[in-house]
Structure formats: structure tokens, C-alpha cells
Design a protein around this motif. Sequence first.
Motif, PDB file in Angstrom:
ATOM      1  N   ASN A  42      43.512  47.763  45.162  1.00 50.17           N
ATOM      2  CA  ASN A  42      41.634  47.886  44.736  1.00 50.17           C
ATOM      3  C   ASN A  42      42.188  48.465  42.792  1.00 50.17           C
ATOM      4  N   GLY A  54      43.551  45.633  32.325  1.00 55.42           N
ATOM      5  CA  GLY A  54      43.016  46.536  32.280  1.00 55.42           C
ATOM      6  C   GLY A  54      41.655  46.203  31.610  1.00 55.42           C
ATOM      7  N   ARG A  67      32.072  49.330  36.150  1.00 51.54           N
ATOM      8  CA  ARG A  67      31.719  47.660  36.036  1.00 51.54           C
ATOM      9  C   ARG A  67      31.931  46.845  36.939  1.00 51.54           C
ATOM     10  N   ALA A  68      31.899  47.558  38.009  1.00 51.35           N
ATOM     11  CA  ALA A  68      32.129  47.788  39.161  1.00 51.35           C
ATOM     12  C   ALA A  68      30.496  47.472  40.382  1.00 51.35           C
ATOM     13  N   PRO A  72      36.558  42.416  37.295  1.00 50.50           N
ATOM     14  CA  PRO A  72      37.202  42.552  38.702  1.00 50.50           C
ATOM     15  C   PRO A  72      36.820  40.611  38.902  1.00 50.50           C
ATOM     16  N   GLY A  73      35.407  39.966  38.470  1.00 53.10           N
ATOM     17  CA  GLY A  73      35.373  38.859  38.403  1.00 53.10           C
ATOM     18  C   GLY A  73      36.606  38.073  37.663  1.00 53.10           C
ATOM     19  N   LYS A  74      36.666  38.513  36.654  1.00 52.97           N
ATOM     20  CA  LYS A  74      37.489  38.183  35.015  1.00 52.97           C
ATOM     21  C   LYS A  74      39.064  38.404  36.119  1.00 52.97           C
ATOM     22  N   ARG A  75      39.493  38.198  36.092  1.00 49.25           N
ATOM     23  CA  ARG A  75      40.888  38.779  37.205  1.00 49.25           C
ATOM     24  C   ARG A  75      40.970  37.601  37.695  1.00 49.25           C
ATOM     25  N   ALA A  90      31.843  41.451  43.306  1.00 50.80           N
ATOM     26  CA  ALA A  90      31.987  41.375  41.187  1.00 50.80           C
ATOM     27  C   ALA A  90      33.473  40.634  41.481  1.00 50.80           C
ATOM     28  N   GLN A  91      34.059  40.578  43.501  1.00 51.74           N
ATOM     29  CA  GLN A  91      35.463  39.627  42.834  1.00 51.74           C
ATOM     30  C   GLN A  91      34.513  38.842  42.436  1.00 51.74           C
ATOM     31  N   LEU A  92      33.783  37.776  43.020  1.00 50.19           N
ATOM     32  CA  LEU A  92      33.564  35.875  42.919  1.00 50.19           C
ATOM     33  C   LEU A  92      32.938  36.352  41.238  1.00 50.19           C
ATOM     34  N   ASP A  93      32.697  37.249  40.906  1.00 50.01           N
ATOM     35  CA  ASP A  93      32.382  37.397  39.101  1.00 50.01           C
ATOM     36  C   ASP A  93      31.137  36.839  39.060  1.00 50.01           C
ATOM     37  N   MET A 102      40.197  38.209  46.249  1.00 46.94           N
ATOM     38  CA  MET A 102      41.127  39.463  47.017  1.00 46.94           C
ATOM     39  C   MET A 102      39.984  39.258  48.334  1.00 46.94           C
ATOM     40  N   ALA A 150      43.133  44.801  41.445  1.00 44.93           N
ATOM     41  CA  ALA A 150      41.802  43.985  41.929  1.00 44.93           C
ATOM     42  C   ALA A 150      41.097  44.420  40.471  1.00 44.93           C
ATOM     43  N   GLY A 151      40.619  45.811  40.043  1.00 39.49           N
ATOM     44  CA  GLY A 151      39.975  46.726  38.808  1.00 39.49           C
ATOM     45  C   GLY A 151      38.340  47.208  39.480  1.00 39.49           C
ATOM     46  N   PHE A 152      38.562  47.065  41.037  1.00 36.56           N
ATOM     47  CA  PHE A 152      37.444  48.231  41.362  1.00 36.56           C
ATOM     48  C   PHE A 152      37.472  49.562  41.229  1.00 36.56           C
ATOM     49  N   GLN A 153      38.963  50.313  41.288  1.00 34.92           N
ATOM     50  CA  GLN A 153      39.563  51.661  40.540  1.00 34.92           C
ATOM     51  C   GLN A 153      40.218  51.652  39.677  1.00 34.92           C
ATOM     52  N   PRO A 154      39.412  52.535  37.932  1.00 35.24           N
ATOM     53  CA  PRO A 154      40.629  52.188  37.164  1.00 35.24           C
ATOM     54  C   PRO A 154      42.009  53.092  37.404  1.00 35.24           C
ATOM     55  N   PRO A 155      43.101  52.215  36.487  1.00 33.54           N
ATOM     56  CA  PRO A 155      43.646  53.389  36.220  1.00 33.54           C
ATOM     57  C   PRO A 155      43.759  54.220  35.573  1.00 33.54           C
ATOM     58  N   VAL A 188      42.617  37.638  39.907  1.00 29.14           N
ATOM     59  CA  VAL A 188      42.804  37.853  41.507  1.00 29.14           C
ATOM     60  C   VAL A 188      41.848  37.041  42.493  1.00 29.14           C
ATOM     61  N   LEU A 226      39.388  44.171  31.653  1.00 29.60           N
ATOM     62  CA  LEU A 226      38.794  42.787  32.485  1.00 29.60           C
ATOM     63  C   LEU A 226      37.559  43.135  33.895  1.00 29.60           C
TER      64      LEU A 226
END
Lengths: 233, 518
Positions: free
Chosen positions: A43, A64, B4-5, A68-71, B423-426, A75, A46-51, A73, A66
Motif C-alpha cells: 500500500n 513520493g 490524496r487517497a 496513486p493513479g500517477k505512479r 485512485a489506482q486507475l487515476d 495493483m 502504491a501510494g495509499f499510505q504515506p511513508p 503502478v 505522486l
Amino acid sequence: MLHLDHLVCGARPFRLEADLTVAKGRIAAVIGPSGAGKSTLLNTIAGFQPPTSGHILWQGDDLGPLAPGKRPVAMLFQDGNLFPHLDVQTNVALGIDPRGRLDADGRARVAEALARVGLDGLGGRKPGTLSGGQQSRAALARILVQHRPLILLDEPFAALGPALKADMLDLVADLARAQAATLLMITHDPEDARRIADDTIVVGNGRADPPRPTADILDNPPLVLQDYLAASA
Amino acid sequence: MADRAQPVRPGAGIAAGLLVGAVVLGALAAVFWRAGGAVSPGPADWAAVRFTVVQALVSAGLSLALAIPVARALARRSFPGRSLLVTLLGAPFLLPAIVAVLGLLAVFGRSGWLNAGLGLVGLPPIQIYGFHGVVLAHVFFNLPLATRLVLQGWAEIPAERFRLAAQLDFGPGETWRMLELPMLRRIAPGAFAVIFGICLTSFAVALTLGGGPRATTVELAIYQAFQFDFDLGRAAFLAVLQIALTLGAALIALRLSAGEGFGAGLDRARARWDADGWALRATDAAAIALAALFLVVPMAAVAAKGLPGLLALPGSVWRAALTSLGVAALSLGVLLVLALPMVAALSGGRRRWIDLAGLLGLAVSPLALGTGLFILVYPVANPAALALPVTALVNAIMALPFALRILVPAARGIVADYGRLGAQLDMGRGPFFWRILLPRLAPQLGFAAGLGAALSLGDLGVIALFANHEEATLPLQIYRLMGAYRMEAASGAALLLMALAFGTFWLCDQKGRSHAAS
């Protein structure tokens, strides 16, 4: 190449450290006890949780900032990979254009992807009318058209029977290799890893180890994995 | 989780929340400003406060006391028609108050069916006007709601508990003491507070069955201050009293309430092993039958009495019906424009104040809000010219809390299930809202829209303050026909209104469901 640079992730008090790289085009299994942080790791990538700290780099670029949809990736989650009120074709088309507007070329790509996963002619069906295996195939068709260089699987096939799951893993491995994509897949089953994964990342005791060849790891498992495998055997 | 999520945009919802807050608080400010020091409460005002509180206490207490045996019977019996009956328990919520009053008059009124029966056996007739008429009507409206709320409590007792109780050979007494009574202690205070709050703001019932110095509610007194004296200062002062009452009740209800009573899963009875005796079966059957009769007979009476009049309705009734449909459509539009952005904003995060803005409708009474809006409008425009839009706006604000209660949990579920995939599909927030959230919300949206439209169609409140003599909504027209003793036309119009309210609700609800099924 995926590089996790002194990455620390997880919500307090949970904490997972990862400092490792996965080479481009490799298939890596992510294995470890329940609650060890496998899903948290994916996650975060994929960008759903910030590090909490550290960086996630793809081909040298920091992911960092981006969304989720811009990575780069794609999933698959444990469930909820298809929108139930949209037909299969539209679900797949969302992988090309999230607004769902396709030209002739896009429609051809959707049809091709559906044929590739063995769903020829089922594009007009709603997900609810398909079997579990067919639903997984539809989700894979979308991964195919998304054409992202990094594919993450959070146990999307866990609910399938063993034979069907093996079929899906073979299919996903084929697709990833055909696109030269890097694949990270969470699994509970060492046999899954043996089946398709070049490398295996062991997650446990608050850290994700760098990947090592799957056969080596499973034949000489580290301590954290020994306990887990013995308990689940 | 990072913002952003979030797949939905909160901006429009914040604006809608601010707008609702501005309208309600603006109206309240106007009321307080106008009431400022000009009037001091007289004995009639305190009598109105006392009557309002006492009738609401008695109505809520009776509704709840009668609901408990009915809910208990429904919880432990399964019989053909049970789920139809549970559905029917939702009907009085949609039934326009003026229609219910006509139905109750047909059954319990001076020349009603009950008195005709009493006369046959030589007993003196009963009186429906005044305190007990108001209470009777309130019990008619709220017994079903109370039953649903209490039944929800029974449905929440896990089936395993009853299995364990059977294993331990509990009889009905032990089951009551060990399982049912603790549940009721938890559920009943909230249900009581909700119904108490509803009875505080009831206007149409008090207008038709109450009245006079001994049976005037604060809400009715506001109307009379407008209608008879056109004393805005007094109306504003009464509105302040009413706001204090409803705000207090709403705060108590918020603290105590446990559920909404819209819940699913009520249409199945649990397997029970503790209530097999014939005496218990008989009392349960009697409780269910009496409740069903009490509910169905007045509605049937509206149909029976209205049918002859329906064929010869005066033109004014048809015009009023068209007006009502227009107001309901406008109100529904306003409701959706307010609710959907708020739902979108609430589905992604906490933003508790938007939720609170949506609940403001519960904390003010329609007539208090109407008084405030009247005070605001009066210096700049002719209130009668704005009667219909203001009615639509007030109806929408009153329906907003219910709509949010129905929509927000479902929307949160959709975002939890599909937010990451979007989100994953932008997807972006616009496409997620239009392509995913709205279509998947269709069943709840249809239900909420039906509720909003039906409530607006049946509302007799603000319109009574604003309307001039040429124009009327259907409920107001029915009231005027009753006042002119044209009971046949009133009954026919009541049947028409009942059909419109139920029909509109059914249509919206059905549309939502079929959209979801396709």
C-alpha cells in the motif's frame, strides 16, 4: 528498478523498515506471517499510505509526491477489483482512460486483452454474473491494458481453489514477462512463490529483507520464516 | 490516511453545509433580533409551552409502551405477511399529517365508525378534539416508528444468545430478564427522545385536532400570532421558545439515540425456543392484530370516504395538487443539490461540522424557521410571492437530516470498497463521483429522494404562514375545505394526496432499486 531507500512505513505503533531493490522485470514473492506488514508495504509503494520516512524510487525517480493513479503502478487488491455496476468491457476500458472514453484503437486493445485472458465474448457481462475465476481474469485484463511497469498483487486470488489459483498465477506471470514488468506479489503459500517467483522478500520482525532467489530461501528459510512455515504446515 | 487517497472532492460539500448553516442560523438570528425584549411571556404562552411538553411526553411514552409488546411479538413470530406488515410500519412516516387526521376523524370522530358502534350498544360517544385527540394522532404516527426502533434492538441481539438461552432452558421470563430487558434499557431512552422531539414540532395535528386555550402547541401559537394578529414580535418570541424546546430535545436525542430505524434485516424473524405456550402465542397475535388494525383502518377510512369525492373534486383541488407537485419537485431538487455534495464530502473524511449543519433541520421547527425567513423577506419582498420557493427550501432543510442518515453510511461503504481502485486507475474526483459513487448509491438515493418528495408533498407548515388566499398546496387546500365544512371534497382531496405521496415515494424508490439491479 524499484528501490526502497531506507523506507519506514506503517501507522504507529506498527513500524516496518525496508531497504532493498528489485531489478526490472523480476517477479518477487513477498512472504511472511500475518500482520507482519506485507500489505502495508504494498500500500505504501502504491501510494495509499504515506511513508514515515525514506523514499520509494522507480528508475531513479522518487514516487513520493505522486498520487496513486500517477505512479507507474498497477495493483490488484484482495477484493473489490471490479466495479460491479459496470460491464467487464467498461471495467477493462477504465485501465486505458479513467473517464471511459475510448477510440477504435482503445476498443481493439480491450477486446485483445479480454481474448488474451480467455474472456472472449464476455465483455458485455456484469462482474456478478461471472465465476470467481472469470472475475480474476477480467481484473487481469485491465492490468494488461494499464501497461504499467510495476505490478503489485495483494493476494487477489486468495479466495480461489488451488488449481484455479495456480492457473491465475501462471497467467499473471506470463503477462508480466511479456510486458517486461516488475511484479511484487504477496502470498501465504511457499508453493505460489516456487511456482512463479524468481526472488522472495521475507517480511517479519518489523523489516522486509532484500530479495533472494526463491529456491535458496525456501530450502534454507531464515528463522522468522521457519516458525511461520512450521506453524502453517 | 493522506488526503490524496480521497476520491471525492469536499469543496462543494463544504459550500452546501455553509449554505444550510447560513439559512438556518440567519433565520434564527432574525427571530432573536425581532423578539428582542419587545414582548414578555403571558400566561397563554406558558400554557402553550406546558401543553406542548406534556402532550409530547404522553405521546412518546404511550407510543413506546405500546410498541414494546408489538415489537416483541414481531421479533419472535414468523407468519405470512410479516414482512409486508414491517414495510407497512414505514407508511405513517410518509403519510401526510392532514390525511392521517381525516382518517382518524373517520374512525374516532364524532360521527365516526367507533362512535357509531358505541351508539349501537348504548354507550356515550368519545371525544377526539383536544388533548387526547392530539395524543391519539401522535401515537398513530409514532407507534410504527417506535416499533421499528425497538424491533431494531431485538434484531441486534445475536442469534447465538437465543440459542444459548434455549440450551439453558430459559422460559419467556428469563429471556425477558436476561436478554430483552437489558436491550430495552439501551434502546428505549433514545427512541423516547426521538419521538418526543417529533411530537414537539407537530403542527398540522395541533391545528386540526387541538386549538383553544387548553390545547395549543407553541408551533400552533406561532401560526396564530401570524394569522389572527399579524404580530411578528410575538411570533418571533414564540419561535424563540420553540427553538429552546426543540434544541433541547434534539441534543437529548443525539446523546441517547442508538439507531435510525431505517435498518435492514427487520424482515426476518429469529428462530426462538422460549415462547411456545399458547397463551403467549395468543397475546402476541393480539398485539400484532391490534397494531395492524390501528394502522390500517384509518388509512382504509381515507380511501373509503375519499372515493366518492374523488370523482367530483373542485378545480381548486387539482390546481393545489399541481402546485404541490411543483413544490415537491423543487424541494427535491434543492435537497439533492444540498445533500449530494455533503454526502461526497462526508464519505471521505470526518468533517463533523458538515454533518452537524445537515442536522440543523432537526433542531429547529418548520414554523420557527419559517418565521425567521418571513422576518428576513418581509422588508424586501412580498412574502406571499415567495411562499412556494420558501416552502420548498424549508422542506428540503427538514428532509436533509433523514437523507444524510440514509446516504452517508452507504457512501462511506462505497468509498471504502472502491476508493483505492478509483485512485489506482487515476480516475479523478469527477469521474469517481459520476461513474462510481452515484450509480452505486442509486438504491439509497431513490429511497431518500422518495422520502424527501413525499414529506414535501404532505407538509402543512410554512406554507400556512406565507400563502395568500389565491394559492395553496394540496394539504393547505384540504385544511381550507375542512374549515369550510366541505368534508366530501376534503376526503376526496385527502385520498388524492395520500396516493400522490405514496406513489411518488414508490416511484423514486423503485427507480433507485431497478437502477441498482440492472
